[in-house]
Design an enzyme around this catalytic site. Structure first.
Site, PDB file in Angstrom:
ATOM      1  N   ASP A  35      -0.744  -8.684   8.091  1.00 23.91           N
ATOM      2  CA  ASP A  35      -0.334  -9.683   8.814  1.00 23.91           C
ATOM      3  C   ASP A  35      -0.052 -11.094   8.218  1.00 23.91           C
ATOM      4  OD1 ASP A  35      -0.334 -12.006  10.836  1.00 23.91           O
ATOM      5  OD2 ASP A  35      -1.149 -10.649  12.189  1.00 23.91           O
ATOM      6  N   ILE A  36       1.154 -11.602   8.486  1.00 22.74           N
ATOM      7  CA  ILE A  36       1.646 -12.645   7.771  1.00 22.74           C
ATOM      8  C   ILE A  36       0.856 -14.070   8.197  1.00 22.74           C
ATOM      9  CG2 ILE A  36       3.925 -11.901   7.681  1.00 22.74           C
ATOM     10  CD1 ILE A  36       4.889 -13.798   9.768  1.00 22.74           C
ATOM     11  N   ASN A  92      -4.181  -6.864  21.721  1.00 19.21           N
ATOM     12  CA  ASN A  92      -3.761  -7.821  22.653  1.00 19.21           C
ATOM     13  C   ASN A  92      -2.820  -7.290  23.656  1.00 19.21           C
ATOM     14  OD1 ASN A  92      -5.602  -9.562  21.396  1.00 19.21           O
ATOM     15  ND2 ASN A  92      -4.126 -10.252  19.785  1.00 19.21           N
ATOM     16  N   GLY A  98      -3.024 -13.482  23.958  1.00 23.16           N
ATOM     17  CA  GLY A  98      -2.390 -13.674  22.338  1.00 23.16           C
ATOM     18  C   GLY A  98      -1.615 -12.840  21.952  1.00 23.16           C
ATOM     19  N   GLN A  99      -0.918 -12.001  22.849  1.00 23.33           N
ATOM     20  CA  GLN A  99       0.308 -11.157  22.193  1.00 23.33           C
ATOM     21  C   GLN A  99       1.518 -11.783  22.179  1.00 23.33           C
ATOM     22  OE1 GLN A  99       1.166  -7.516  24.802  1.00 23.33           O
ATOM     23  NE2 GLN A  99       2.284  -6.615  23.106  1.00 23.33           N
ATOM     24  N   HIS A 105       0.671  -2.897  19.017  1.00 27.83           N
ATOM     25  CA  HIS A 105       0.219  -3.067  17.663  1.00 27.83           C
ATOM     26  C   HIS A 105      -1.477  -3.164  17.871  1.00 27.83           C
ATOM     27  CE1 HIS A 105       1.233  -7.040  18.912  1.00 27.83           C
ATOM     28  NE2 HIS A 105       0.339  -7.483  17.992  1.00 27.83           N
ATOM     29  N   HIS A 107      -4.623  -4.691  15.717  1.00 29.71           N
ATOM     30  CA  HIS A 107      -5.203  -5.503  14.500  1.00 29.71           C
ATOM     31  C   HIS A 107      -6.305  -4.978  14.135  1.00 29.71           C
ATOM     32  CE1 HIS A 107      -2.735  -9.242  15.807  1.00 29.71           C
ATOM     33  NE2 HIS A 107      -2.664  -8.476  16.968  1.00 29.71           N
TER      34      HIS A 107
END
Length: 119
Positions: A35-36, A92, A98-99, A105, A107
């Site tokens: 994750d960035i 999410n 919070g998506q 995807h 996390h």
């Protein structure tokens, strides 16, 4: 159409190699990358190569790929040495949860205490 790459989807572009990502695992059906904007010392996203807007639509249409994502998330945790200390797999669904990228995807979070409830 669900399943087909979407021209405006960030994760579809990562799958296509159009946008760089730090890929840590790749299978026939999934890609896992860092994750960035990490929320834990280890924060890896596991995505299906096919486009579905969220986990519920993915599992309804392609349950085997959803299972592939969970298997790969577990393997990421092993590769990242999180299995002994614990880790969280989070999906999410919807902006209110919070998506921010509407491509299913998961996390994979670990490397610090993850108290419940989050946030």
């Amino acid at each position: 159409m669900a399943g087909e790459p979407q021209a405006d989807c960030l994760f579809c572009k990562i799958v296509a190699g159009e946008i760089p990502a730090t890929i840590v695992r790749e299978s026939e059906t999934t890609v896992a990358f860092r994750d960035i904007n990490p929320q834990a010392p280890t924060h890896v996203l596991v995505i299906p190569k096919v486009h579905h807007p969220d986990a519920a639509s993915l599992v309804a249409a392609e349950p085997q790929i959803a299972a592939d994502m969970l298997r790969e998330a577990g393997q990421v945790a092993l590769d990242e040495k999180l299995a002994g200390s614990g880790y969280r797999i989070v999906f999410n669904t919807g902006a209110g949860a919070g998506q921010t990228v509407f491509h299913a995807h998961a996390h994979v979070l670990g490397g610090r205490g993850l108290n419940w409830p989050p946030g």
